[in-house]
Motif scaffolding. Structure first.
Motif, PDB file in Angstrom:
ATOM      1  N   ASN A 119       0.790  -1.249   0.000  1.00 46.24           N
ATOM      2  CA  ASN A 119       0.000   0.000   0.000  1.00 46.24           C
ATOM      3  C   ASN A 119       0.817   1.291   0.000  1.00 46.24           C
ATOM      4  O   ASN A 119       0.305   2.338   0.375  1.00 46.24           O
ATOM      5  N   VAL A 120       2.083   1.221  -0.408  1.00 42.50           N
ATOM      6  CA  VAL A 120       2.837   2.473  -0.553  1.00 42.50           C
ATOM      7  C   VAL A 120       2.708   3.003  -1.984  1.00 42.50           C
ATOM      8  O   VAL A 120       3.208   4.071  -2.299  1.00 42.50           O
ATOM      9  N   GLY A 121       2.061   2.230  -2.860  1.00 44.56           N
ATOM     10  CA  GLY A 121       1.854   2.701  -4.236  1.00 44.56           C
ATOM     11  C   GLY A 121       2.787   2.076  -5.260  1.00 44.56           C
ATOM     12  O   GLY A 121       3.008   2.646  -6.327  1.00 44.56           O
ATOM     13  N   LYS A 122       3.329   0.876  -4.946  1.00 48.09           N
ATOM     14  CA  LYS A 122       4.269   0.235  -5.893  1.00 48.09           C
ATOM     15  C   LYS A 122       3.603  -0.040  -7.239  1.00 48.09           C
ATOM     16  O   LYS A 122       4.129   0.311  -8.288  1.00 48.09           O
ATOM     17  N   SER A 123       2.417  -0.669  -7.196  1.00 48.13           N
ATOM     18  CA  SER A 123       1.771  -1.054  -8.451  1.00 48.13           C
ATOM     19  C   SER A 123       1.353   0.170  -9.266  1.00 48.13           C
ATOM     20  O   SER A 123       1.443   0.170 -10.489  1.00 48.13           O
ATOM     21  N   THR A 124       0.915   1.216  -8.560  1.00 47.29           N
ATOM     22  CA  THR A 124       0.535   2.450  -9.269  1.00 47.29           C
ATOM     23  C   THR A 124       1.760   3.045  -9.948  1.00 47.29           C
ATOM     24  O   THR A 124       1.692   3.514 -11.091  1.00 47.29           O
TER      25      THR A 124
ATOM     26  N   ALA B 136      18.998  -2.580 -10.954  1.00 41.65           N
ATOM     27  CA  ALA B 136      18.763  -1.349 -10.176  1.00 41.65           C
ATOM     28  C   ALA B 136      17.461  -1.541  -9.408  1.00 41.65           C
ATOM     29  O   ALA B 136      16.621  -2.365  -9.779  1.00 41.65           O
ATOM     30  N   ILE B 137      17.301  -0.770  -8.332  1.00 42.40           N
ATOM     31  CA  ILE B 137      16.151  -0.961  -7.439  1.00 42.40           C
ATOM     32  C   ILE B 137      15.482   0.380  -7.178  1.00 42.40           C
ATOM     33  O   ILE B 137      16.164   1.377  -6.906  1.00 42.40           O
ATOM     34  N   ILE B 138      14.156   0.398  -7.299  1.00 41.96           N
ATOM     35  CA  ILE B 138      13.390   1.569  -6.856  1.00 41.96           C
ATOM     36  C   ILE B 138      12.707   1.164  -5.556  1.00 41.96           C
ATOM     37  O   ILE B 138      11.922   0.210  -5.520  1.00 41.96           O
ATOM     38  N   PHE B 139      13.052   1.864  -4.481  1.00 39.71           N
ATOM     39  CA  PHE B 139      12.500   1.558  -3.167  1.00 39.71           C
ATOM     40  C   PHE B 139      11.425   2.602  -2.864  1.00 39.71           C
ATOM     41  O   PHE B 139      11.721   3.791  -2.754  1.00 39.71           O
ATOM     42  N   VAL B 140      10.160   2.140  -2.780  1.00 35.12           N
ATOM     43  CA  VAL B 140       9.038   3.069  -2.639  1.00 35.12           C
ATOM     44  C   VAL B 140       8.652   3.205  -1.166  1.00 35.12           C
ATOM     45  O   VAL B 140       8.426   2.201  -0.485  1.00 35.12           O
ATOM     46  N   VAL B 141       8.594   4.451  -0.702  1.00 34.24           N
ATOM     47  CA  VAL B 141       8.206   4.735   0.687  1.00 34.24           C
ATOM     48  C   VAL B 141       7.067   5.745   0.644  1.00 34.24           C
ATOM     49  O   VAL B 141       7.042   6.639  -0.211  1.00 34.24           O
ATOM     50  N   ASP B 142       6.119   5.611   1.551  1.00 30.35           N
ATOM     51  CA  ASP B 142       4.991   6.551   1.647  1.00 30.35           C
ATOM     52  C   ASP B 142       5.477   7.798   2.385  1.00 30.35           C
ATOM     53  O   ASP B 142       5.728   7.763   3.594  1.00 30.35           O
ATOM     54  N   ALA B 143       5.607   8.916   1.655  1.00 31.97           N
ATOM     55  CA  ALA B 143       6.154  10.144   2.253  1.00 31.97           C
ATOM     56  C   ALA B 143       5.226  10.708   3.323  1.00 31.97           C
ATOM     57  O   ALA B 143       5.673  11.377   4.257  1.00 31.97           O
ATOM     58  N   VAL B 144       3.925  10.425   3.219  1.00 32.80           N
ATOM     59  CA  VAL B 144       2.968  10.951   4.202  1.00 32.80           C
ATOM     60  C   VAL B 144       3.142  10.220   5.538  1.00 32.80           C
ATOM     61  O   VAL B 144       3.163  10.825   6.606  1.00 32.80           O
ATOM     62  N   VAL B 145       3.305   8.894   5.460  1.00 32.73           N
ATOM     63  CA  VAL B 145       3.466   8.083   6.675  1.00 32.73           C
ATOM     64  C   VAL B 145       4.873   8.261   7.261  1.00 32.73           C
ATOM     65  O   VAL B 145       5.073   8.235   8.472  1.00 32.73           O
ATOM     66  N   GLY B 146       5.862   8.445   6.390  1.00 25.68           N
ATOM     67  CA  GLY B 146       7.253   8.523   6.850  1.00 25.68           C
ATOM     68  C   GLY B 146       7.876   7.141   6.940  1.00 25.68           C
ATOM     69  O   GLY B 146       7.229   6.133   6.630  1.00 25.68           O
TER      70      GLY B 146
END
Length: 471
Positions: free
Chosen positions: A44-49, A116-126
């Motif tokens: 739910n951090v938005g990886k698929s989006t 290479a790796i894209i690490f997705v983090v939810d900026a709102v949650v931190g």
């Protein structure tokens, strides 16, 4: 109608544009696996989006239903003319207790199989504890890692994104996967560091790499322990922490083999939730890191969909294959009869793979695994000279021409093997070749050149008649 239109299905090249450039381009395309970019992060951090945004189309499942597990999925992507593969690792909803370990394990598989790796983090949650566990691993991966601070839909959130410097992965890239904001900048940076060809695919030297895979409880750890103990020489285990993939070096028949990611196959996983998904990611990771896979099947029970799924993973990854039917000590005459029927009916797509009937428990016939592995790898490494290949195809096509489509008979102009590992052939034709005819060509290639234990790939390039190209 020119003479070349009436002389059967092999072309008179004077009619056709088949320059050295065309051939070179097709070979390069078939031979060069594009670099792999893994997208990792918590649910739910938005990886698929973000994956959909990178692809420019809706392919990844965006709404993940808690508890629904899903394989890691790969998609072909293109940015500014550069091809690459995106691996989406999302899709499970574990409980909070197991989350930290699962995200870290997911990151460790990505480190192993991606360029290479894209690490997705939810900026709102931190940054959460799970994000920190994954970041620690990624820091020492040696791979380029891009921190995507997602859900930055306003300037206010941009300030929150800056706090993610604390993860130690360098500058956070503020993006909004849902609105597309910042994604082009992220991709520009990504393209700058990506190799043109996947470095993960290059074999490197050293011991041949074996993945020991199969559905749960099929006897993977028993077989591994049997192989290690028989020879009294797990030489040593490479790597260290609980979530790192661990390779075992095992000597068999005087030769050292590297069994990849065997710790993941041995480890007991405490959490049930997310575990099924994770086991599948781990299996994918082991296959991707290997050159040959031993697919272990329980001979005492009917073949299952899970067995089929593991076999499909190996074929899709283009790895050499050995089928090991385990628990042979539990197989009586009735079961043997039924098993032969099941194999004919359900494993027809891998009829080319060597079969070994073993018992990890008693040690029966495990020594036969080495010749089977060697045979499969030899096929996987095979190259057929272009002259011999074209002579072979001319004879085949003269005896059995391709089916007519739309009133025209496609002809084969030229054939070359673009690459080995797995053997990949490029056929230049004047029209589309039906799937059934491709399968027929594959069967004939196997009858003539062997290829026991290796998948074969046939790429068809339809050429256009001179003057028919749109200018």
């Amino acid at each position: 109608m020119s003479s070349s239109d009436s002389d059967g299905t092999w072309a008179d090249e004077s009619d056709w544009e088949l320059g050295a450039e065309d051939v070179a381009e097709a070979i390069e395309e078939a031979a060069a696996p594009p670099p792999v970019v893994a997208v990792v992060g918590r649910p739910n951090v938005g990886k698929s989006t973000l994956v959909n945004r990178i692809l420019g189309r809706r392919e990844a499942v965006v709404q993940d239903v808690p508890g629904v597990t899903r394989d890691r999925v790969s998609y072909d992507a293109n940015w500014l003319g550069r091809r690459f593969t995106v691996q989406d690792t999302g899709g499970w909803e574990p409980d909070a207790k197991g989350l930290q370990q699962l995200v870290a394990e997911q990151a460790s598989v990505a480190m192993r199989t991606a360029d290479a790796i894209i690490f997705v983090v939810d900026a709102v949650v931190g940054a959460t504890a799970a994000d920190q566990a994954a970041a620690k691993l990624l820091q020492r991966s040696g791979k380029p890692v891009f921190l995507a601070a997602n859900k930055v839909d306003s300037e206010r959130v941009e300030a929150d994104a800056a706090e993610l410097w604390s993860l130690g992965l360098g500058e956070p890239n503020p993006v909004s996967a849902i609105h597309g904001r910042g994604v082009a900048d992220l991709l520009d940076k990504l393209i700058d560091v990506l190799p043109t060809v996947s470095e993960m695919a290059s074999g490197g030297g050293g011991p041949r790499r074996v993945a020991l895979v199969g559905k749960p409880n099929v006897g993977k750890s028993s077989l591994l322990n049997r192989l290690a103990a028989e020879e009294r020489s797990v030489v040593h285990d490479v790597a260290g922490t609980t979530v790192d993939p661990v390779d075992s070096l095992i000597e068999m028949d005087g030769k050292v083999w590297r069994f990849v990611d065997t710790a993941g196959l041995r480890r007991k996983v405490g959490q049930a939730s997310g575990h099924e998904f994770y086991a599948s990611v781990r299996t994918h990771g082991a296959i991707d890191a290997a050159e040959v896979a031993i697919v272990l099947i329980d001979a005492s029970l009917p073949l299952t969909e899970q067995d089929q799924r593991v076999l499909s993973m190996v074929i899709e990854a283009g790895r050499a294959l050995v089928l090991a039917f385990n628990k042979w000590d539990l197989v009586d005459e009735d079961r043997r009869y039924l098993l032969e029927k099941e194999i004919d009916r359900e494993l027809a797509q891998v009829a080319w793979a060597p079969r070994v009937n073993i018992s990890a428990m008693t040690g029966r016939a495990v020594q036969k695994l080495v010749p089977a592995l060697e045979k499969s790898l030899e096929s996987w490494d095979t190259r057929v000279p272009t002259g011999r290949l074209n002579t072979f195809f001319k004879e085949i096509v003269a005896a059995t021409p391709p089916p007519v489509r739309g009133g025209k008979q496609p002809r084969i102009l030229f054939v070359t093997q673009a690459t080995a590992r797995p053997p990949t052939f490029v056929l230049f034709t004047t029209g589309f070749l039906e799937a059934g005819y491709r399968r027929f060509l594959e069967r004939r290639l196997r009858e003539t050149f062997g290829f026991e234990g290796s998948p074969i790939r046939i790429n068809v390039r339809v050429r256009e008649k001179r003057g028919s190209r749109s200018r």
